[in-house]
Design a protein around this motif. Structure first.
Motif, PDB file in Angstrom:
ATOM      1  N   CYS A 103       0.826  -1.209   0.000  1.00 49.10           N
ATOM      2  CA  CYS A 103       0.000   0.000   0.000  1.00 49.10           C
ATOM      3  C   CYS A 103       0.858   1.256   0.000  1.00 49.10           C
ATOM      4  O   CYS A 103       0.538   2.244  -0.674  1.00 49.10           O
ATOM      5  CB  CYS A 103      -0.944  -0.005   1.208  1.00 49.10           C
ATOM      6  N   TYR A 104       1.964   1.226   0.739  1.00 49.91           N
ATOM      7  CA  TYR A 104       2.862   2.380   0.771  1.00 49.91           C
ATOM      8  C   TYR A 104       3.479   2.625  -0.604  1.00 49.91           C
ATOM      9  O   TYR A 104       3.514   3.769  -1.087  1.00 49.91           O
ATOM     10  CB  TYR A 104       3.956   2.151   1.814  1.00 49.91           C
ATOM     11  N   ARG A 105       3.932   1.575  -1.246  1.00 49.80           N
ATOM     12  CA  ARG A 105       4.529   1.723  -2.570  1.00 49.80           C
ATOM     13  C   ARG A 105       3.521   2.253  -3.588  1.00 49.80           C
ATOM     14  O   ARG A 105       3.881   2.943  -4.541  1.00 49.80           O
ATOM     15  CB  ARG A 105       5.103   0.392  -3.029  1.00 49.80           C
ATOM     16  N   ALA A 106       2.236   1.943  -3.358  1.00 48.87           N
ATOM     17  CA  ALA A 106       1.197   2.407  -4.277  1.00 48.87           C
ATOM     18  C   ALA A 106       0.840   3.873  -4.056  1.00 48.87           C
ATOM     19  O   ALA A 106       0.248   4.496  -4.940  1.00 48.87           O
ATOM     20  CB  ALA A 106      -0.048   1.540  -4.134  1.00 48.87           C
ATOM     21  N   GLY A 107       1.175   4.421  -2.872  1.00 52.02           N
ATOM     22  CA  GLY A 107       0.906   5.836  -2.625  1.00 52.02           C
ATOM     23  C   GLY A 107       0.248   6.159  -1.308  1.00 52.02           C
ATOM     24  O   GLY A 107       0.012   7.330  -1.000  1.00 52.02           O
ATOM     25  N   ALA A 108      -0.057   5.150  -0.484  1.00 55.02           N
ATOM     26  CA  ALA A 108      -0.670   5.405   0.827  1.00 55.02           C
ATOM     27  C   ALA A 108       0.400   5.804   1.835  1.00 55.02           C
ATOM     28  O   ALA A 108       1.505   5.256   1.823  1.00 55.02           O
ATOM     29  CB  ALA A 108      -1.416   4.170   1.316  1.00 55.02           C
ATOM     30  N   THR A 109       0.054   6.731   2.712  1.00 57.18           N
ATOM     31  CA  THR A 109       1.020   7.160   3.731  1.00 57.18           C
ATOM     32  C   THR A 109       0.476   7.011   5.153  1.00 57.18           C
ATOM     33  O   THR A 109       1.190   7.276   6.115  1.00 57.18           O
ATOM     34  CB  THR A 109       1.421   8.633   3.506  1.00 57.18           C
ATOM     35  N   VAL A 110      -0.781   6.580   5.292  1.00 58.47           N
ATOM     36  CA  VAL A 110      -1.367   6.285   6.602  1.00 58.47           C
ATOM     37  C   VAL A 110      -1.881   4.852   6.559  1.00 58.47           C
ATOM     38  O   VAL A 110      -2.560   4.455   5.603  1.00 58.47           O
ATOM     39  CB  VAL A 110      -2.520   7.242   6.952  1.00 58.47           C
ATOM     40  N   LEU A 111      -1.562   4.072   7.585  1.00 58.75           N
ATOM     41  CA  LEU A 111      -1.945   2.667   7.636  1.00 58.75           C
ATOM     42  C   LEU A 111      -2.890   2.435   8.806  1.00 58.75           C
ATOM     43  O   LEU A 111      -2.525   2.644   9.966  1.00 58.75           O
ATOM     44  CB  LEU A 111      -0.708   1.787   7.789  1.00 58.75           C
ATOM     45  N   HIS A 112      -4.109   2.016   8.489  1.00 57.03           N
ATOM     46  CA  HIS A 112      -5.106   1.679   9.508  1.00 57.03           C
ATOM     47  C   HIS A 112      -4.951   0.199   9.840  1.00 57.03           C
ATOM     48  O   HIS A 112      -5.127  -0.665   8.979  1.00 57.03           O
ATOM     49  CB  HIS A 112      -6.513   1.981   8.996  1.00 57.03           C
TER      50      HIS A 112
ATOM     51  N   GLN B 246      -1.670   3.832  12.424  1.00 54.00           N
ATOM     52  CA  GLN B 246      -2.941   4.149  13.078  1.00 54.00           C
ATOM     53  C   GLN B 246      -3.622   2.846  13.483  1.00 54.00           C
ATOM     54  O   GLN B 246      -4.000   2.042  12.634  1.00 54.00           O
ATOM     55  CB  GLN B 246      -3.819   4.929  12.089  1.00 54.00           C
ATOM     56  N   ILE B 247      -3.770   2.634  14.780  1.00 54.59           N
ATOM     57  CA  ILE B 247      -4.439   1.428  15.279  1.00 54.59           C
ATOM     58  C   ILE B 247      -5.949   1.639  15.264  1.00 54.59           C
ATOM     59  O   ILE B 247      -6.453   2.661  15.734  1.00 54.59           O
ATOM     60  CB  ILE B 247      -3.986   1.089  16.706  1.00 54.59           C
ATOM     61  N   GLY B 248      -6.683   0.663  14.711  1.00 55.85           N
ATOM     62  CA  GLY B 248      -8.139   0.714  14.740  1.00 55.85           C
ATOM     63  C   GLY B 248      -8.647   0.497  16.153  1.00 55.85           C
ATOM     64  O   GLY B 248      -8.385  -0.540  16.766  1.00 55.85           O
ATOM     65  N   GLY B 249      -9.356   1.477  16.694  1.00 59.65           N
ATOM     66  CA  GLY B 249      -9.742   1.457  18.102  1.00 59.65           C
ATOM     67  C   GLY B 249     -10.730   0.381  18.484  1.00 59.65           C
ATOM     68  O   GLY B 249     -10.947   0.132  19.670  1.00 59.65           O
ATOM     69  N   SER B 250     -11.343  -0.283  17.513  1.00 56.83           N
ATOM     70  CA  SER B 250     -12.259  -1.383  17.839  1.00 56.83           C
ATOM     71  C   SER B 250     -11.489  -2.657  18.148  1.00 56.83           C
ATOM     72  O   SER B 250     -12.048  -3.587  18.704  1.00 56.83           O
ATOM     73  CB  SER B 250     -13.191  -1.649  16.662  1.00 56.83           C
ATOM     74  N   ILE B 251     -10.234  -2.709  17.779  1.00 56.48           N
ATOM     75  CA  ILE B 251      -9.375  -3.898  17.783  1.00 56.48           C
ATOM     76  C   ILE B 251      -9.923  -4.930  16.806  1.00 56.48           C
ATOM     77  O   ILE B 251      -9.347  -5.168  15.778  1.00 56.48           O
ATOM     78  CB  ILE B 251      -9.196  -4.521  19.186  1.00 56.48           C
ATOM     79  N   SER B 252     -11.044  -5.557  17.117  1.00 59.65           N
ATOM     80  CA  SER B 252     -11.598  -6.549  16.208  1.00 59.65           C
ATOM     81  C   SER B 252     -13.068  -6.732  16.514  1.00 59.65           C
ATOM     82  O   SER B 252     -13.474  -6.733  17.673  1.00 59.65           O
ATOM     83  CB  SER B 252     -10.882  -7.888  16.379  1.00 59.65           C
ATOM     84  N   PHE B 253     -13.877  -6.858  15.469  1.00 64.81           N
ATOM     85  CA  PHE B 253     -15.280  -7.122  15.724  1.00 64.81           C
ATOM     86  C   PHE B 253     -15.827  -8.258  14.880  1.00 64.81           C
ATOM     87  O   PHE B 253     -17.024  -8.435  14.748  1.00 64.81           O
ATOM     88  CB  PHE B 253     -16.131  -5.862  15.535  1.00 64.81           C
ATOM     89  N   ALA B 254     -14.975  -9.093  14.292  1.00 65.56           N
ATOM     90  CA  ALA B 254     -15.464 -10.233  13.530  1.00 65.56           C
ATOM     91  C   ALA B 254     -16.010 -11.302  14.477  1.00 65.56           C
ATOM     92  O   ALA B 254     -15.356 -11.671  15.447  1.00 65.56           O
ATOM     93  CB  ALA B 254     -14.346 -10.825  12.682  1.00 65.56           C
ATOM     94  N   PRO B 255     -17.218 -11.821  14.222  1.00 62.05           N
ATOM     95  CA  PRO B 255     -17.747 -12.904  15.065  1.00 62.05           C
ATOM     96  C   PRO B 255     -16.860 -14.137  14.946  1.00 62.05           C
ATOM     97  O   PRO B 255     -16.389 -14.473  13.865  1.00 62.05           O
ATOM     98  CB  PRO B 255     -19.135 -13.176  14.482  1.00 62.05           C
ATOM     99  N   GLU B 256     -16.629 -14.809  16.056  1.00 63.14           N
ATOM    100  CA  GLU B 256     -15.757 -15.985  16.038  1.00 63.14           C
ATOM    101  C   GLU B 256     -16.501 -17.243  15.619  1.00 63.14           C
ATOM    102  O   GLU B 256     -15.896 -18.213  15.179  1.00 63.14           O
ATOM    103  CB  GLU B 256     -15.109 -16.171  17.409  1.00 63.14           C
TER     104      GLU B 256
END
Length: 352
Positions: free
Chosen positions: A49-58, A92-102
């Motif tokens: 993603c960085y090589r493609a042009g993104a500079t912020v990583l969620h 940038q850390i996603g503040g939900s951590i994870s919400f996928a049902p197990e």
């Protein structure tokens, strides 16, 4: 934000910051071809993603079984590796951590306050942690079509209901403590907002001295309790955001590209990735990297430059903190608080 006659000219706009969200925490293996599982794949997704042009990583982290990780040790490991692999990216850390049902039919929901507060103690320290303001419904499937979900786990009735009924727990008991911990640990809060009411709550947090620092936020247009896709609502939100804030537009599925095209034209920033969207044209899959490349092409067509990693950090005001409420209001271009007995509309002090 105020628009002058020359505000739409790309040479007068900030360089475009592209956020990439390539870890799709709501999806399971097989839902998309570019869903990272191993730690090496997590790192490679960031590099690509960085090589493609993104500079912020969620950032989210997935266990090998495909479900979102709740282990802080895995977040620490990924952060350490990302600092080496993509040192110029804003992490940038996603503040939900994870919400996928197990399990099929299990609830999709935010984790406990205590677990979410631990994000302020990650080592190495992330640049940002996203934070929701005010508890609300987060029915991410409300404006998704059958075509959007075709061939994914969320198309299954039990999973669909889990996401339909999801709620973001983010009341004052959470956000007051979370903001304090983030500030104390030198981590920038990245506000995830969807409505004018949430923006007004953040303004009250600034005016009361709870948040003293840059205002960095996403406008989250995913429906189901969050903003929808009406362009007028997007424009009004942009208009109401303080001039000194940093605003990124976030949407879902095939609305991502048109919403972001508006954002690029207006001079604000964009977010893409498989967390938000799986598709290009109807029925054609699109990877996170291709989505980043699409934003670069749109920006190029409009004549808007892409920010480097160093420029993104400067635009985001990373590492800045302000002395008090008055300085915060000034830096954000907001009028000062009313003094006791002061009448009339508030103006910026031009006498000093």
């Amino acid at each position: 934000m105020h628009f002058l006659d020359d505000s739409l000219l790309p040479e007068n706009q900030e360089k475009l910051v592209i956020q990439a969200a390539p870890y799709g925490p709501e999806w399971l293996p097989g839902d998309t071809d570019d869903l990272p599982l191993t730690m090496d794949e997590h790192v490679q997704a960031a590099v690509d993603c960085y090589r493609a042009g993104a500079t912020v990583l969620h950032i989210h982290v997935r266990e090998l079984d495909g479900h979102g990780s709740k282990r802080m040790s895995m977040f620490n490991e990924l952060l350490a590796r990302l600092r080496e692999a993509v040192p110029d990216m804003v992490l940038q850390i996603g503040g939900s951590i994870s919400f996928a049902p197990e399990d099929e039919g299990a609830e999709a929901k935010w984790l406990s306050y205590d677990t979410r507060h631990l994000l302020a103690e990650l080592t190495p320290r992330p640049d940002q942690v996203t934070i929701a303001i005010n508890t609300s419904q987060m029915n991410i499937v409300e404006i998704m079509s059958d075509d959007d979900l075709a061939g994914t786990s969320i198309a299954k009735p039990d999973y669909y209901r889990a996401y339909r009924d999801m709620v973001v727990e983010a009341g004052p008991d959470f956000y007051l403590e979370h903001l304090k911990r983030l500030h104390d640990n030198g981590i920038q809060p990245h506000f995830q907002l969807a409505t004018m009411a949430q923006l007004e709550t953040v303004e009250r947090l600034i005016r009361s001295g709870v948040h003293t620092g840059p205002l960095v936020l996403n406008y989250v247009a995913i429906g189901g309790g969050f903003a929808g896709r009406h362009p007028a609502d997007l424009i009004e939100f942009v208009r109401r955001v303080p001039d000194g804030a940093v605003l990124t537009i976030e949407s879902s599925m095939r609305a991502v590209a048109p919403m972001n095209a508006i954002a690029i034209a207006l001079g604000v920033h964009v977010r893409v990735g498989n967390e938000d969207n799986l598709w290009a044209r109807k029925g054609e899959r699109m990877s996170s990297v291709r989505q980043v490349e699409q934003m670069v092409r749109i920006a190029d067509a409009l004549g808007r430059d892409i920010a480097s990693g160093a420029e993104a950090k400067e635009i985001y005001h990373l590492g800045e903190d302000y002395a008090d409420t008055d300085q915060t209001l000034t830096r954000l271009g907001m009028v000062p608080n009313r003094r006791p007995g002061q009448r009339g509309f508030m103006l910026r002090d031009t006498t000093r």
